[in-house]
Design an enzyme around this catalytic site. Structure first.
Site, mmCIF file in Angstrom:
data_model
loop_
_atom_site.group_PDB
_atom_site.id
_atom_site.type_symbol
_atom_site.label_atom_id
_atom_site.label_comp_id
_atom_site.label_asym_id
_atom_site.label_seq_id
_atom_site.Cartn_x
_atom_site.Cartn_y
_atom_site.Cartn_z
ATOM 1 N N ASN A 9 0.681 -1.847 6.091
ATOM 2 C CA ASN A 9 0.788 -2.229 4.942
ATOM 3 C C ASN A 9 1.013 -3.306 5.408
ATOM 4 O OD1 ASN A 9 -0.241 -3.563 2.263
ATOM 5 N ND2 ASN A 9 1.389 -1.613 1.320
ATOM 6 N N HIS A 94 -0.115 1.528 -4.666
ATOM 7 C CA HIS A 94 0.935 1.908 -4.472
ATOM 8 C C HIS A 94 1.969 1.379 -5.877
ATOM 9 C CE1 HIS A 94 4.198 -0.337 -2.141
ATOM 10 N NE2 HIS A 94 3.450 0.665 -1.571
ATOM 11 N N GLU A 166 5.005 8.105 -1.166
ATOM 12 C CA GLU A 166 6.208 7.144 -0.487
ATOM 13 C C GLU A 166 7.348 6.994 -1.814
ATOM 14 O OE1 GLU A 166 4.234 3.632 1.639
ATOM 15 O OE2 GLU A 166 3.724 3.608 -0.640
HETATM 16 P P1 13P Z 1 8.190 -0.664 4.187
HETATM 17 O O1 13P Z 1 8.147 0.640 5.638
HETATM 18 O O2 13P Z 1 8.838 -1.847 4.210
HETATM 19 O O3 13P Z 1 9.785 0.365 3.604
HETATM 20 O O4 13P Z 1 7.575 -0.452 3.131
HETATM 21 C C1 13P Z 1 6.256 1.179 2.940
HETATM 22 C C2 13P Z 1 5.518 0.553 2.111
HETATM 23 O O5 13P Z 1 5.856 0.566 0.673
HETATM 24 C C3 13P Z 1 4.264 1.137 2.451
HETATM 25 O O6 13P Z 1 3.114 1.237 2.247
#
Ligand code: 13P
Length: 244
Positions: A9, A94, A166
């Site tokens: 991403n 997200h 996440e």
């Molecule tokens: P990071 O890997 O920078 O923590 O971001 C995670 C993310 O939000 C992927 O969608």
């Protein structure tokens, strides 16, 4: 064992020129890749990256999609058009969009429907924030987020759904979730999916994934893949996570 799914991403971190250059680096690095690697560039770069990824093992993803098919929706991007660039995956809900743009369950369900109608796989993102973690409310928060989106969707329509766990406090902080704890949340998600009639829903982990911790989430019976932000901005660091 099914293949692990690795999603990069790129958020709004790269200019279009940088995104196209990085896409070319990815193609060089991943030219013999046999697994599933998906890159989600910003919308301005998507058409260019699509061209660069043609006839390569790399798949194209989008960071968002409109909740409407076509019409007077200023600033939105239709799933029809994403599909025309061979977009295979799309991130839905997200946490950055949920919090900065107030995206709610009903809207997210509509986006999932639009993606599925074009055979684009939706990746529904769920996760608790730091305060919710402190209160031990991870499972309750995720349950509400999942139920919230699924309530608006007919069962038969969501067979291609993916879920990304996440934890918000782990995103971009360098503090990844303890893998054992994350796997407990994964089992909660599996149970909820089963109860909702969803079979074979791949569950990914995201939040400060690096080459140093990636393997801990991908152990047998672990996560089905990873959603990576910062460490996906360079072909070499993403390669080390995917372990080419
Ligand atoms: P990071 O890997 O920078 O923590 O971001 C995670 C993310 O939000 C992927 O969608």
């Amino acid at each position: 064992m099914s293949k692990k799914i690795f999603i990069a991403n790129w958020k709004m971190q790269l200019s279009p020129a940088e995104a196209l250059k990085t896409a070319k680096d990815f193609v060089r690095t991943f030219k013999d890749f046999k697994g599933i690697a998906v890159v989600c560039p910003d919308f301005l770069s998507l058409a260019g990256v699509a061209k660069i990824f043609k006839n390569t093992p790399l798949l194209l993803g989008a960071q968002d999609v409109a909740a409407f098919e076509r019409g007077a929706y200023t600033g939105e991007i239709s799933a029809l058009d994403l599909a025309s660039y061979d977009t295979k995956y799309v991130l839905i809900g997200h946490s950055e969009r949920r919090s900065y743009l107030q995206e709610n369950d009903k809207l997210l369900a509509a986006k999932i429907r639009m993606a599925l109608a074009q055979k684009i796989k939706p990746v529904l993102c769920v996760g608790e924030n730091a305060a919710e973690k402190k209160q031990g409310r991870e499972a309750a928060v995720i349950k509400a987020q999942l139920k919230g989106a699924l309530n608006y969707l007919p069962n038969h329509g969501v067979r291609s759904l993916l879920i990304a766990y996440e934890p918000i406090w782990a995103i971009g902080t360098g503090l990844h979730c303890d893998p054992e704890k994350a796997l407990r949340v994964k089992r909660t998600i599996e149970e909820l999916c089963k109860r909702a009639g969803l079979k074979k829903t791949p569950i990914l982990y995201g939040g400060s994934v690096t080459a140093n911790n990636a393997a801990d989430f991908l152990i047998p019976n672990g996560f089905d893949g990873l959603l990576v932000g910062s460490a996906s901005l360079k072909a070499d660091s993403f390669k080390n996570i995917v372990r080419l």
